[in-house]
Every structure is written in C-alpha cells, then in structure tokens.
Scaffold this active site. Structure first.
Site, mmCIF file in Angstrom:
data_model
loop_
_atom_site.group_PDB
_atom_site.id
_atom_site.type_symbol
_atom_site.label_atom_id
_atom_site.label_comp_id
_atom_site.label_asym_id
_atom_site.label_seq_id
_atom_site.Cartn_x
_atom_site.Cartn_y
_atom_site.Cartn_z
ATOM 1 N N CYS A 38 -15.426 71.704 19.119
ATOM 2 C CA CYS A 38 -14.344 72.455 19.975
ATOM 3 C C CYS A 38 -12.900 71.803 19.086
ATOM 4 O O CYS A 38 -13.196 71.577 18.000
ATOM 5 C CB CYS A 38 -14.213 71.810 21.349
ATOM 6 S SG CYS A 38 -13.983 70.174 21.608
ATOM 7 N N CYS A 53 -13.758 67.032 25.296
ATOM 8 C CA CYS A 53 -13.922 68.027 26.326
ATOM 9 C C CYS A 53 -15.264 68.670 26.251
ATOM 10 O O CYS A 53 -16.576 68.377 26.230
ATOM 11 C CB CYS A 53 -12.918 68.903 26.837
ATOM 12 S SG CYS A 53 -11.354 67.889 27.788
ATOM 13 N N ARG A 54 -15.051 69.838 25.739
ATOM 14 C CA ARG A 54 -16.164 70.762 25.420
ATOM 15 C C ARG A 54 -17.257 70.300 24.590
ATOM 16 O O ARG A 54 -18.538 70.167 25.025
ATOM 17 C CB ARG A 54 -15.704 72.088 24.980
ATOM 18 C CG ARG A 54 -14.787 72.749 26.223
ATOM 19 C CD ARG A 54 -14.114 73.936 25.502
ATOM 20 N NE ARG A 54 -13.049 73.578 24.585
ATOM 21 C CZ ARG A 54 -12.624 74.566 24.027
ATOM 22 N NH1 ARG A 54 -12.988 75.743 24.047
ATOM 23 N NH2 ARG A 54 -11.588 74.013 22.976
ATOM 24 N N SER A 55 -17.006 69.951 23.321
ATOM 25 C CA SER A 55 -18.097 69.662 22.343
ATOM 26 C C SER A 55 -18.817 68.407 22.719
ATOM 27 O O SER A 55 -20.095 68.168 22.463
ATOM 28 C CB SER A 55 -17.439 69.594 20.944
ATOM 29 O OG SER A 55 -16.354 68.566 20.779
ATOM 30 N N ASN A 76 -12.483 67.535 20.442
ATOM 31 C CA ASN A 76 -13.822 66.644 20.493
ATOM 32 C C ASN A 76 -13.521 65.685 21.650
ATOM 33 O O ASN A 76 -13.939 64.546 21.442
ATOM 34 C CB ASN A 76 -13.931 65.893 19.145
ATOM 35 C CG ASN A 76 -15.450 65.375 18.983
ATOM 36 O OD1 ASN A 76 -15.707 64.322 18.626
ATOM 37 N ND2 ASN A 76 -16.443 66.316 19.692
ATOM 38 N N ASP A 126 -11.265 75.947 27.645
ATOM 39 C CA ASP A 126 -10.832 74.709 27.302
ATOM 40 C C ASP A 126 -10.542 74.178 28.725
ATOM 41 O O ASP A 126 -9.146 74.662 29.214
ATOM 42 C CB ASP A 126 -9.748 74.448 26.109
ATOM 43 C CG ASP A 126 -9.381 73.023 26.005
ATOM 44 O OD1 ASP A 126 -9.948 72.013 26.823
ATOM 45 O OD2 ASP A 126 -8.785 72.779 24.963
#
Length: 158
Positions: free
Chosen positions: A9, A14-16, A12, A126
């Site tokens: 993301c 939140c999402r990934s 690095n 995001d």
C-alpha cells in the site's frame, strides 16, 4: 518450492500490514507456512520503522490478528526480483510499482482484490484519513482476497 508474496500500500501502516497478518494466518491454517513467505511494504517511506496504525491494530486484534510485531518499510527494487507475486492494494500503488518494475517483472504485479470473490471492488480503500468504520471494511475485503490467494496457492503448491 517456496513462493513469495509481497503486499503493498502507500505507507505500510494500514492496508498492507493487515493483509500480511491475515494472509499469514490463512497460510498457517492451511499448513502452507513452510512453502509460502509473506511480507508487506509501502511505495512511500513516510512511516519506515513504525508499527501499524493503532486503529488498524485494534480492528485486527478484535478479529484475532496480531500486527504488533510488524514494522513499516518501503518497497525496494530488489523486492521486484525477490517476490513471485506483488499485490497492490489500489491502482495508485499498482501504477507506482509498475513504474519501478522492468518489463520482465510486470507480470508478477497485480491488484490484491483480483483474488476477492465476494467484493466487486478492485481497490481496498485507505482508511487512514477516514472515520473509524473503514478499518472493519478493510478487514472484510482483505479476508476475502486472502482466501482467494490461499485457494490459488493450494492449487499451485499441492
């Protein structure tokens, strides 16, 4: 045979890292831990060395995923050689990765949501600047995509 997956993301945090923790959990549950390596990174170095966002950790912990040991890092050029599958959480990061990649590396870069079965969305939004509910949506989407990745890995590696 070892298969290496990188989840990407922007920062690095939140999402990934969520996708890394969920995918690792699913891989362990399917006894693929000795065959599949999972990591995550960001296309930008805003948060290098930091733990995932506290809201992300809280939402993940509520579902049994522990992100506390993960630390943000930026995608490096050697990652594009090392990993077999590089999955971007959205189109902006997909474009960033494709610009970094050589022609030979392009084929291993895809969108994470290409593996989802229950969501039509092609991007994981995001949640960083949003209201709190976005973190649960990210988890729903990541669990769906991770299951699709594991299904494909099971067919490839067994």
């Amino acid at each position: 045979m070892n298969f290496r997956v990188l989840l990407v993301c922007m920062g690095n945090i939140c999402r990934s890292p969520t996708a890394e923790a969920v995918l690792r959990h699913y891989i362990r549950n399917h006894r693929l831990g000795d065959k599949v390596e999972v990591d995550s990174a960001g296309t930008h170095g805003y948060h290098v060395g930091e733990a995932p966002d506290a809201r992300t950790q809280r939402a993940a912990r509520a579902r049994g995923y522990d992100l506390s040991q993960l630390r943000a890092r930026k995608v490096a050029r050697q990652d594009l050689d090392y990993f077999d599958l590089i999955l971007a959480m959205d189109r902006t990061n997909l474009d960033n990765l494709q610009r970094m990649a050589s022609l030979e590396q392009q084929g291993k870069i895809r969108l994470f949501m290409d593996y989802a079965k229950n969501f039509e969305d092609d991007e994981v939004p995001d949640p960083y600047y949003g209201l709190g509910y976005g973190f649960d949506l990210v988890l729903d989407m990541v669990e769906d995509g991770a299951q699709g990745i594991v299904d494909e890995l099971l067919s490839r590696l067994r």
